[in-house]
Design a protein around this motif. Structure first.
Motif, short mmCIF file in Angstrom:
data_model
loop_
_atom_site.label_atom_id
_atom_site.label_comp_id
_atom_site.label_asym_id
_atom_site.label_seq_id
_atom_site.Cartn_x
_atom_site.Cartn_y
_atom_site.Cartn_z
N PHE A 1 34.15 41.94 32.95
CA PHE A 1 35.16 42.69 33.70
C PHE A 1 34.54 43.33 34.93
O PHE A 1 33.41 43.84 34.88
N GLU A 2 35.25 43.30 36.04
CA GLU A 2 34.88 43.97 37.28
C GLU A 2 36.11 44.69 37.83
O GLU A 2 37.23 44.19 37.73
N ASP A 3 35.88 45.87 38.38
CA ASP A 3 36.97 46.60 39.04
C ASP A 3 37.09 46.11 40.47
O ASP A 3 36.22 46.40 41.31
N VAL A 4 38.15 45.36 40.75
CA VAL A 4 38.39 44.80 42.09
C VAL A 4 39.67 45.42 42.65
O VAL A 4 40.75 45.27 42.06
N SER B 1 39.74 41.58 35.99
CA SER B 1 39.86 42.96 36.46
C SER B 1 41.04 43.59 35.75
O SER B 1 42.13 42.99 35.69
#
Length: 582
Positions: free
Chosen positions: A514-517, A487
């Motif tokens: 990728f992840e928005d956490v 993230s």
């Protein structure tokens, strides 16, 4: 009468009637003690045994240098020593057959003429009034010719540091290689101003300050010769005020004899020197330690009325604090302190801590500087005294911290058994990701790293740029043997380098996405959060809070949690500083 004579004028020489006319001969003019008792032999020099021994050996073994440099503070015998050397080198003995000797006879023509300042082959030059090249050139030209009636032609240059740079340069060659019949003797109080090129061409003697005990003994002998009665404490006061200078001390003794009309007391000398009475100084310090502001200012003003300057009063306090400190470490105090005074100083040495004495010393030094620099001396001294009283009433920070540590330890021991549950309080300030600390990093891996920390450890050596990106700019939200979920800000170049290194080293095609956490924290942010939580736990410690309450302007500089047993502060060692502190 000889300028160097150690004997006082005889009554016959003063009072003998004239041979013609029956009229009394005119009385000889008074000669001050510093000139009357100027040394006429090396045995009369006091406190310079090392130099006398060196010269004696050099003369006896015929190893006489071509140039000497005498340096030292005022009044220790530099010029007198130069004249004694001139006598020693040119003495021919009572029978006219003697050679150089450390004990000149004082009877032959060279000895008597040098003592009276009329010997043609001993030339004295005052460099303070003859500073130029032309003055030195006269010496250089005259040095080519042999002595008229002596064994050596001797040039005594007093205050040699006053010569100009060009004059020194003109003298160098002759000073290094003078004719065999020429000797140079130079004297100076500021050897640091003499060029190194000159120092390297001379044999240097550093004349020491004379110890106060030896000065007091010497002055007592002279006072006895003068028929003056003087108290031992008065001699000690004069010797202390002379600061190691025989000439200064003799001048003060001369003044004291005139002041006391033959009977000299310590009280009279103290008044003559303008010194603050030591008993009154101790009274002033006692009032300061008691916190009696009105009484301390009254005592300071009473001393001022008696003629004691504000700077002298502060200097006397400094001297007293210094004496207490010396007594505290087991050293001797000065010669003048009475038995009662020493007893009082010993009491203060037992009562006051070293930190308090050092604080007093610094405050008094600052106050003395302000008094000497300012225009309102008395008012400035009063404010310095009040500042000192304020400092005396403040608690000792070191002792206070020890007391607070003891109180914290006692409260920790009295805490209930379930108190360990509170140990979670400091960690509650950390983020959820910090609740379970990461396992220790391992520098060597068998196969693909099993955790994100191990992956960082691998890239520390494999590719530091990738490690820095993973550590500071992205947060790990998932990691397995085939996939890494991050993230944060993507970086295509770093992702490519990461995958290539893992494939080359471990043979695994690692997927990176990728992840928005929300709330995901990088490793660097986690470390900063842990440090902030740890610092806050120290600040929340009861002992530290009490220190902060007592010193509102204090700041936590550093702390050591080594050996900490519980979270409420037991075992915490904190260091703080206070702005605008004493």
């Amino acid at each position: 009468m000889s300028e160097f004579s150690l004997e006082s004028p005889t009554e016959d020489a003063v009072d003998a009637p004239a041979a013609e006319g029956g009229r009394a001969a005119p009385a000889q003019p008074y000669l001050v003690l510093a000139r009357k008792y100027r040394p006429t032999s090396f045995g009369d020099l006091i406190g310079q045994d090392a130099m006398v021994q060196t010269l004696a050996n050099a003369i006896s073994k015929d190893r006489i240098a071509h140039a000497f440099l005498m340096t030292g503070v005022r009044g220790v015998g530099k010029t007198s020593t130069a004249r004694l050397i001139a006598k020693a080198l040119n003495c021919i003995g009572p029978d006219g057959k003697g050679g150089p000797t450390i004990d000149p006879c004082g009877q032959c023509e060279p000895c008597r003429a040098i003592g009276e300042g009329r010997f043609i082959d001993v030339v004295e030059m005052d460099a303070a009034s003859n500073t130029g090249v032309d003055d030195v050139r006269e010496i250089i030209d005259a040095s080519r010719y042999a002595a008229v009636s002596a064994r050596y032609k001797i040039y005594i240059i007093d205050e040699v540091h006053m010569l100009s740079k060009n004059a020194f340069n003109a003298l160098l060659k002759t000073l290094e290689e003078p004719p065999a019949h020429v000797k140079f003797i130079m004297a100076t109080t500021e050897v640091g101003k003499v060029p190194v090129t000159v120092l390297s061409r001379t044999q240097r003697f550093d004349l020491k300050r004379i110890p106060a005990e030896r000065l007091a003994q010497h002055f007592g002998e002279i006072a006895a010769k003068e028929g003056a009665e003087i108290e031992p404490d008065a001699l000690k006061l004069i010797a202390g005020a002379a600061e190691g200078s025989v000439r200064d001390g003799l001048s003060l003794l001369d003044q004291a004899i005139a002041h006391g009309s033959g009977a000299i007391t310590a009280e009279a000398v103290r008044g003559m020197l303008g010194l603050s009475d030591r008993n009154r100084t101790r009274d002033l310090l006692a009032r300061i330690l008691e916190g009696d502001s009105k009484g301390a200012l009254g005592e300071l003003n009473a001393q001022y009325t008696l003629g004691v300057g504000p700077d002298m009063a502060l200097e006397a306090l400094l001297e007293t604090v210094h004496s207490i400190t010396r007594m505290q470490v087991g050293a001797d105090v000065d010669l003048v302190t009475s038995a009662d005074g020493k007893q009082k100083l010993a009491e203060w040495a037992d009562q006051l801590s070293a930190s308090v004495l050092h604080r007093f010393w610094q405050l008094l030094l600052k106050g003395l500087e302000e008094v000497k620099r300012g225009t309102m001396a008395l008012q400035t001294a009063e404010m310095a005294i009040l500042r000192l009283i304020h400092a005396a009433q403040m608690p000792d920070p070191g002792a206070l911290l020890k007391a607070l540590d003891g109180a914290a330890a006692s409260s920790a021991q009295a805490a209930p058994a379930e108190a360990p549950a509170a140990t979670a309080a400091p960690t509650a300030l950390a983020s959820p990701a910090q609740a379970h600390p990461a396992p220790p990093r391992q520098p060597v891996f068998q196969g693909l790293p099993k955790s994100y920390d191990q992956l960082l450890d691998f890239f520390v050596k494999a590719e530091p740029k990738v490690e820095a990106w993973l550590h500071d700019q992205v947060a790990c939200v998932g990691f397995s043997e085939t996939e890494l979920v991050l993230s944060g800000r993507a970086h295509d170049e770093r992702v490519r380098e990461l995958r290539e290194e893992v494939r080359r080293e471990f043979g695994v095609d690692l997927s990176v996405r990728f992840e928005d956490v929300a709330g995901a924290a990088t490793v660097q942010e986690q470390k900063e959060a842990r440090a902030a939580a740890e610092r806050q736990s120290v600040l929340d410690d009861p002992a530290v809070r009490r220190v902060m309450d007592i010193f509102p302007a204090a700041q936590l500089i550093e702390y050591d949690l080594t050996g900490t047993e519980d979270a409420d502060g037991a075992g915490v060692s904190a260091h703080s500083t206070q702005r605008n502190a004493l």
